[in-house]
Design a protein around this motif. Structure first.
Motif, PDB file in Angstrom:
ATOM      1  N   THR A 118       0.838  -1.202   0.000  1.00 20.23           N
ATOM      2  CA  THR A 118       0.000   0.000   0.000  1.00 20.23           C
ATOM      3  C   THR A 118       0.872   1.251   0.000  1.00 20.23           C
ATOM      4  O   THR A 118       0.604   2.202  -0.720  1.00 20.23           O
ATOM      5  CB  THR A 118      -0.938   0.021   1.224  1.00 20.23           C
ATOM      6  OG1 THR A 118      -1.786  -1.127   1.161  1.00 20.23           O
ATOM      7  CG2 THR A 118      -1.782   1.280   1.264  1.00 20.23           C
ATOM      8  N   ALA A 119       1.916   1.227   0.810  1.00 19.11           N
ATOM      9  CA  ALA A 119       2.859   2.346   0.879  1.00 19.11           C
ATOM     10  C   ALA A 119       4.039   2.027  -0.044  1.00 19.11           C
ATOM     11  O   ALA A 119       5.078   1.538   0.389  1.00 19.11           O
ATOM     12  CB  ALA A 119       3.317   2.565   2.314  1.00 19.11           C
ATOM     13  N   ALA A 120       3.853   2.282  -1.330  1.00 20.36           N
ATOM     14  CA  ALA A 120       4.848   1.893  -2.327  1.00 20.36           C
ATOM     15  C   ALA A 120       5.933   2.947  -2.546  1.00 20.36           C
ATOM     16  O   ALA A 120       7.005   2.638  -3.056  1.00 20.36           O
ATOM     17  CB  ALA A 120       4.147   1.589  -3.652  1.00 20.36           C
ATOM     18  N   ALA A 121       5.675   4.189  -2.178  1.00 22.95           N
ATOM     19  CA  ALA A 121       6.668   5.257  -2.343  1.00 22.95           C
ATOM     20  C   ALA A 121       7.633   5.242  -1.156  1.00 22.95           C
ATOM     21  O   ALA A 121       7.420   4.548  -0.161  1.00 22.95           O
ATOM     22  CB  ALA A 121       5.968   6.607  -2.447  1.00 22.95           C
ATOM     23  N   GLU A 122       8.701   6.031  -1.256  1.00 24.52           N
ATOM     24  CA  GLU A 122       9.668   6.122  -0.156  1.00 24.52           C
ATOM     25  C   GLU A 122       9.197   7.048   0.953  1.00 24.52           C
ATOM     26  O   GLU A 122       9.530   6.849   2.117  1.00 24.52           O
ATOM     27  CB  GLU A 122      11.015   6.595  -0.688  1.00 24.52           C
ATOM     28  CG  GLU A 122      11.701   5.571  -1.565  1.00 24.52           C
ATOM     29  CD  GLU A 122      13.051   6.052  -2.067  1.00 24.52           C
ATOM     30  OE1 GLU A 122      13.584   7.050  -1.515  1.00 24.52           O
ATOM     31  OE2 GLU A 122      13.568   5.437  -2.998  1.00 24.52           O
ATOM     32  N   THR A 123       8.430   8.092   0.577  1.00 22.21           N
ATOM     33  CA  THR A 123       7.902   9.037   1.564  1.00 22.21           C
ATOM     34  C   THR A 123       6.503   9.483   1.151  1.00 22.21           C
ATOM     35  O   THR A 123       6.133   9.393  -0.026  1.00 22.21           O
ATOM     36  CB  THR A 123       8.790  10.298   1.709  1.00 22.21           C
ATOM     37  OG1 THR A 123       8.825  10.984   0.462  1.00 22.21           O
ATOM     38  CG2 THR A 123      10.191   9.948   2.170  1.00 22.21           C
ATOM     39  N   TYR A 124       5.767   9.982   2.121  1.00 27.99           N
ATOM     40  CA  TYR A 124       4.435  10.544   1.901  1.00 27.99           C
ATOM     41  C   TYR A 124       4.311  11.820   2.713  1.00 27.99           C
ATOM     42  O   TYR A 124       4.928  11.956   3.773  1.00 27.99           O
ATOM     43  CB  TYR A 124       3.338   9.564   2.330  1.00 27.99           C
ATOM     44  CG  TYR A 124       3.242   8.356   1.438  1.00 27.99           C
ATOM     45  CD1 TYR A 124       2.494   8.399   0.269  1.00 27.99           C
ATOM     46  CD2 TYR A 124       3.925   7.194   1.751  1.00 27.99           C
ATOM     47  CE1 TYR A 124       2.422   7.299  -0.560  1.00 27.99           C
ATOM     48  CE2 TYR A 124       3.857   6.093   0.933  1.00 27.99           C
ATOM     49  CZ  TYR A 124       3.106   6.145  -0.225  1.00 27.99           C
ATOM     50  OH  TYR A 124       3.043   5.054  -1.051  1.00 27.99           O
ATOM     51  N   ASP A 125       3.482  12.737   2.227  1.00 32.12           N
ATOM     52  CA  ASP A 125       3.169  13.952   2.977  1.00 32.12           C
ATOM     53  C   ASP A 125       2.004  13.677   3.912  1.00 32.12           C
ATOM     54  O   ASP A 125       1.027  13.020   3.525  1.00 32.12           O
ATOM     55  CB  ASP A 125       2.807  15.108   2.036  1.00 32.12           C
ATOM     56  CG  ASP A 125       3.983  15.542   1.186  1.00 32.12           C
ATOM     57  OD1 ASP A 125       5.131  15.431   1.660  1.00 32.12           O
ATOM     58  OD2 ASP A 125       3.760  15.990   0.048  1.00 32.12           O
ATOM     59  N   GLY A 126       2.100  14.187   5.125  1.00 32.17           N
ATOM     60  CA  GLY A 126       1.025  14.029   6.086  1.00 32.17           C
ATOM     61  C   GLY A 126       0.891  15.278   6.934  1.00 32.17           C
ATOM     62  O   GLY A 126       1.683  16.220   6.813  1.00 32.17           O
ATOM     63  N   THR A 127      -0.113  15.293   7.782  1.00 36.09           N
ATOM     64  CA  THR A 127      -0.297  16.387   8.728  1.00 36.09           C
ATOM     65  C   THR A 127      -0.652  15.828  10.100  1.00 36.09           C
ATOM     66  O   THR A 127      -1.320  14.796  10.219  1.00 36.09           O
ATOM     67  CB  THR A 127      -1.423  17.368   8.308  1.00 36.09           C
ATOM     68  OG1 THR A 127      -2.633  16.635   8.151  1.00 36.09           O
ATOM     69  CG2 THR A 127      -1.087  18.105   7.031  1.00 36.09           C
ATOM     70  N   LEU A 128      -0.173  16.533  11.113  1.00 37.87           N
ATOM     71  CA  LEU A 128      -0.562  16.266  12.492  1.00 37.87           C
ATOM     72  C   LEU A 128      -1.352  17.480  12.943  1.00 37.87           C
ATOM     73  O   LEU A 128      -0.898  18.610  12.794  1.00 37.87           O
ATOM     74  CB  LEU A 128       0.664  16.098  13.390  1.00 37.87           C
ATOM     75  CG  LEU A 128       1.704  15.060  12.983  1.00 37.87           C
ATOM     76  CD1 LEU A 128       2.842  15.042  14.004  1.00 37.87           C
ATOM     77  CD2 LEU A 128       1.096  13.704  12.839  1.00 37.87           C
TER      78      LEU A 128
END
Length: 152
Positions: A118-128
């Motif tokens: 599902t998480a195929a990329a090296e990084t993802y953008d997120g928010t806290l």
């Protein structure tokens, strides 16, 4: 069937107004009107990552950081909402707690299991995000953009 009916009668009589016991009273965990003044929020943003499951499972986990929220003052019964959002892998983790008074609150969302790949990329953008919410108000007191690393 008679046992169920007897149970209902006993509970009804023992919790009614004549018995002096009210099971409909507001619970301590219920939130309502009010507000809170948050003096600081701390979250170890470097700790947010996707890692493999243990013992050879075909699951990966998004492991969110704990948010430590210092509340300076409170009126009423508002609640704190901590949201960890990573839209590209369709994950929103939420943890809430009712604010009963000034002090330090730790909000710890549970890890989110993801199917392998599902998480195929090296990084993802997120928010806290941390919000203070009551019946009539919803105020964001902390928001930080984060990079979610995928451990390989």
């Amino acid at each position: 069937m008679a046992g169920v009916a007897l149970f209902v009668v006993v509970v009804s009589l023992s919790t009614g107004p004549l018995a002096g016991s009210d099971v409909t009273a507001e619970r301590v965990s219920d939130f309502g009107e009010g507000t809170a003044t948050v003096s600081s929020v701390r979250a170890e943003t470097a700790a947010i990552r996707v890692t493999d499951g243990r013992f050879g499972t075909a699951v990966e986990y998004l492991r969110p950081p704990t948010a430590t929220v210092h509340v300076a003052s409170v009126t009423g019964r508002p609640r704190l909402i901590y949201l960890v959002s990573v839209p590209d892998i369709d994950v929103d983790l939420v943890e809430t707690t009712v604010v009963g008074g000034p002090g330090t609150y730790r909000l710890v969302p549970e890890d989110e299991g993801l199917a392998r790949g599902t998480a195929a990329a090296e990084t993802y953008d997120g928010t806290l995000t941390v919000r203070v919410q009551s019946f009539t108000a919803d105020r964001t007191v902390y928001r930080e953009n984060v990079t979610v690393e995928v451990a390989t």
